[in-house]
Structure formats: structure tokens, C-alpha cells
Design a protein around this motif. Structure first.
Motif, short mmCIF file in Angstrom:
data_model
loop_
_atom_site.label_atom_id
_atom_site.label_comp_id
_atom_site.label_asym_id
_atom_site.label_seq_id
_atom_site.Cartn_x
_atom_site.Cartn_y
_atom_site.Cartn_z
N VAL A 5 4.24 -0.10 -24.24
CA VAL A 5 3.89 -1.25 -25.10
C VAL A 5 5.20 -1.72 -25.74
CG1 VAL A 5 2.50 -2.06 -27.04
CG2 VAL A 5 1.60 -0.26 -25.55
N GLY B 139 8.13 -3.49 -27.76
CA GLY B 139 8.39 -3.99 -29.11
C GLY B 139 9.80 -4.54 -29.21
N MET C 9 4.39 -6.74 -30.22
CA MET C 9 3.53 -5.80 -29.46
C MET C 9 3.17 -6.53 -28.18
SD MET C 9 2.49 -2.91 -31.11
CE MET C 9 0.77 -2.58 -30.75
N ARG D 82 6.85 1.60 -26.53
CA ARG D 82 5.99 2.60 -27.19
C ARG D 82 5.10 3.25 -26.13
NH1 ARG D 82 5.37 -2.38 -29.78
NH2 ARG D 82 6.13 -2.52 -31.94
N ASN E 214 -5.08 5.13 -28.25
CA ASN E 214 -3.99 4.97 -29.23
C ASN E 214 -3.56 6.26 -29.90
OD1 ASN E 214 -3.69 2.23 -28.87
ND2 ASN E 214 -5.16 1.70 -30.48
N HIS F 183 2.68 6.27 -29.30
CA HIS F 183 2.52 4.85 -29.53
C HIS F 183 3.36 4.34 -30.71
CE1 HIS F 183 -0.33 1.16 -29.99
NE2 HIS F 183 0.57 0.95 -29.06
N ARG F 184 2.75 3.87 -31.81
CA ARG F 184 3.51 3.31 -32.93
C ARG F 184 4.00 4.38 -33.91
NH1 ARG F 184 2.93 -2.18 -34.11
NH2 ARG F 184 3.24 -1.76 -36.31
#
Ligand code: GLY
Length: 395
Positions: free
Chosen positions: A244, A246, A285, A326, A332, A351-352
């Protein structure tokens, strides 16, 4: 003597206790904690230490600001890691002899207009109902704390417990602590394949791109988005990790560190101060596979929003534009724990939240490496939850 050199490189060495694939903060934290428990440890990193997603990450430690009521287990994990950060950093600083870049700065969530203020009020209600410590501030109170905010802001929420850390400084400290403790760090060591033992006394083998084989009783895959690319893992034991994207930028204030002291979060992004006049502004994102290009539109939107909220941001010098990947999973949540293959462990899919979750991931995973029963906290993140889906989607 090339022939002998080749022979030595391909010879199977006595097994080490733990091979960690991936030298980002997750892999390094796991390796350091494992070494502290007495395991022999080698970290295998395809590039530079912390040179993947860690290098791009902003380093917010923000489980409260990022809370989502539909992700209760993730919130609990994030809060546990946030609580463990002060002692983790204190031990790391002592073990490495380096500062780790930890800034106990707190976070402000800021609304620029009426719509954003209504949305922030709902965010406050949600956090209050979850028992999370958040304080509503009038615009004037927020500007009293952060005079760099625009006079036009409407409302703010103060999350005093959400902090930040510089992931690059943290990487150096973790690498230093691991080396001092006698762990082995190998950079430029790309893992191509695993030759997994089918049990008994045999160790697993990690095969590098150049053909070298490393024998290890336990293998931890902590390679972020690259975790899914390692060959030799049966489909039913794989975890579905996807990139993902960023886009993010790093800036510096030639006038010094006074512009902002707290992390500022706005509708579509954040500004993270480093405490010394440097700032990180992020992040998009995007689902674009392994693309890490930086686009004019993303840079424009990030800067437009930041300057609207903090007008003094327009004076900053841009030092770096970058894009990170990510490691996202279908729910998630990260994947932490032993797979269905004995001695094969996952620590990926953060992930984040990779920087936030490094201490708790290391604690939970190293407990499992040492043969302890997985804790209740770890149960929701076990790799087995994807086993069914992975087997079904296999050709
Ligand atoms: N943790 C912030 C981000 O992933 O953008």
C-alpha cells in the motif's frame, strides 16, 4: 582460490538458532530481543538495514489518533506497544549507547472547516466511548499550544499520549544494540528461497540469491511487503501481504525547531516534527503494486493542505521526496507467530503501524521462539487465520 571459496560458501554450516529475514525495525527488534534471550541470531537484509519501508515511515506512535472501532484487537495491540515504548527505548539506548530518536510530543487532530469540525466531534465521541484519553480544544486553545496553526482552524483534539520516533535513528540504535549483543547482521543478503525441514532434528535452510545456504532451527519472516515473494513456502502457510503505497516528504525549517512541537493530523495527512526543525509530511494511501514513484499531484496536495493549516510551512526547505510500501493484509492486522510449519514464524503485515508495533511484536514473537504459550493478546494475529484462504486461492 575461487573454487575453495565457492565450496566454503555452499557448505552447510552448523545451524544457528534464529534466522530473521528482513532488517527493518520489525526484524531488528525481534532479532535484538531474541539475542537478549540467549539465541544465536542472524539478520538477513536484502539492501541496507532499515532501507525498505522503515526508511520512508514517518514514525508516528499513534494508536489513539488512528483508532478504528471496527479494529478492536489492533487498537489493544497498539496501546500495549505504546505503553511499552518508554522502557523499550530506555533499554535500547542503554544497550546501543545511542539515542533512538523518541519524541514524547503528543498529537493534535485539527479541523479546518465546519465539515471537518463535525467529523472531529464524532471522532471525539467514538474515542471517549472507547475510554481513550482525548481532550477537546477550542481553536484558540489549540493555537495557544501550537501558535504555528492558522487562525482559521475550527476545532482540535489533543491526544497527549500519542508520540513519535525517527525510524532511521531507531534503526541505527537497534542495529547497534544487536551487534553489541553478538548478533550477526548481513546486508545485501537477498533471500531467494526456504528449504523447509519436515520436522525431527533437521533445521530449515535459508537460500540466498547467490546460492549460499544458511541452516537455522527457526526462521522468522519479517520482510514486509517482500515477505510474499520468498519461494519454498507451501500455499497453505503463506500470508497474503500486499503493498500500500504512501508518498511522503521530508522538510527542514532553516529558522529552527519552533514552528511546531506536536504531531499535527489533518483530514488527509499528518505532519511529524523531529524536534530539531525537521518535519515529515505524509502520506498518500494508494494501491499501485510495487510502484514507488513520486507524483506532482500527491506532492501538491500534501503541501497545499499543510500550508493551509500551518502557513509557516511554506518557508520550509524540501529535503526529500519518497514513496514507501506499507505491508497490508486483508484484515489490516499484522501477522505475528508460528506458522503451521514448526520453526517457521511470521512477523509481517504491519501496514500503517510497523514502527508503533515493533516492541510488542518482538515481545510476542520472541516469547513464542522461546517455547512460551502465545498470549491472549497474540491470538488475534496468528498466521493460521489466513491458512484457509491461501489454500483455497491456490491453483
Ligand atoms: N503510519 C502512517 C502511515 O502509514 O502513513
Amino acid at each position: 582460490m575461487p573454487a575453495q571459496g565457492g565450496f566454503l560458501r555452499n557448505r552447510i554450516q552448523a545451524p544457528i538458532d534464529v534466522a530473521v529475514i528482513g532488517g527493518g525495525v520489525i526484524g531488528l527488534a525481534v532479532a535484538w530481543r531474541a539475542r537478549q534471550r540467549g539465541f544465536t541470531v542472524t539478520v538477513l537484509e536484502r539492501g541496507e538495514l532499515g532501507g525498505g519501508s522503515t526508511r520512508v515511515a514517518a514514525g508516528m506512535l499513534a494508536p489513539i489518533a488512528e483508532a478504528d472501532p471496527s479494529e478492536a484487537a489492533l487498537l489493544e495491540l497498539g496501546l500495549a506497544s505504546l505503553r511499552s515504548y518508554p522502557s523499550f527505548i530506555e533499554q535500547l539506548t542503554r544497550a546501543s549507547g545511542r539515542e533512538a530518536g523518541y519524541l514524547r510530543c503528543g498529537t493534535l487532530l485539527v479541523a479546518r472547516d465546519r465539515d471537518e469540525a463535525e467529523s472531529l466531534s464524532r471522532e471525539l465521541e467514538m474515542r471517549t466511548s472507547l475510554g481513550l484519553p482525548v481532550q477537546r480544544l477550542r481553536a484558540s486553545e489549540a493555537r495557544g499550544l501550537e501558535p504555528g496553526l492558522a487562525p482559521t482552524i475550527r476545532l482540535a483534539l489533543l491526544v497527549a499520549d500519542d508520540h513519535a520516533i525517527d525510524p532511521r535513528t531507531l534503526t541505527a540504535a537497534l542495529g547497534g544494540a544487536l551487534a553489541r549483543a553478538g548478533g550477526e547482521l548481513r546486508t545485501g543478503a537477498e533471500v531467494r528461497e526456504l528449504e523447509l525441514s519436515d520436522g525431527g532434528e533437521d533445521a530449515h535452510r535459508v537460500v540466498l540469491a547467490g546460492g549460499e545456504r544458511i541452516s537455522a532451527r527457526r526462521v522468522v519472516i519479517a520482510a514486509g511487503v517482500w515477505s510474499a515473494e520468498i519461494e519454498g513456502i507451501p500455499d497453505h502457510c503463506r500470508v497474503p501481504v500486499r503493498p500500500v503505497k504512501g508518498q511522503i516528504m521530508r522538510l527542514r525549517d532553516p529558522a529552527g525547531p519552533a514552528l511546531l512541537t506536536r504531531v499535527i493530523r489533518m483530514a488527509a495527512g499528518y505532519i511529524v516534527p523531529r524536534g530539531d526543525g525537521r518535519y515529515v509530511l505524509g502520506a498518500t494511501m494508494e494501491e499501485r503494486g510495487f510502484d514507488t514513484t513520486v507524483t506532482a499531484g500527491a506532492v501538491f496536495e500534501l503541501l497545499r493542505d499543510a500550508i493551509e493549516l500551518v502557513p509557516g510551512f511554506s518557508e520550509l526547505v524540501i529535503e526529500e521526496l519518497s514513496a514507501g510500501l506499507r505491508p497490508g493484509t486483508p484484515d489490516n492486522c499484522p501477522v505475528i507467530g508460528e506458522s503451521e510449519i514448526s520453526g517457521l514464524y511470521w512477523a509481517t503485515g504491519h501496514h500503517r503501524n510497523g514502527i508503533l508495533l515493533a516492541p510488542i511484536t518482538a515481545e510476542l514473537l520472541v516469547g513464542e521462539l522461546a517455547g512460551e504459550q502465545p498470549s491472549e493478546l497474540a491470538a488475534g494475529f496468528a498466521p493460521g487465520r489466513f491458512a484457509h484462504a491461501a489454500a483455497e486461492s491456490a491453483p
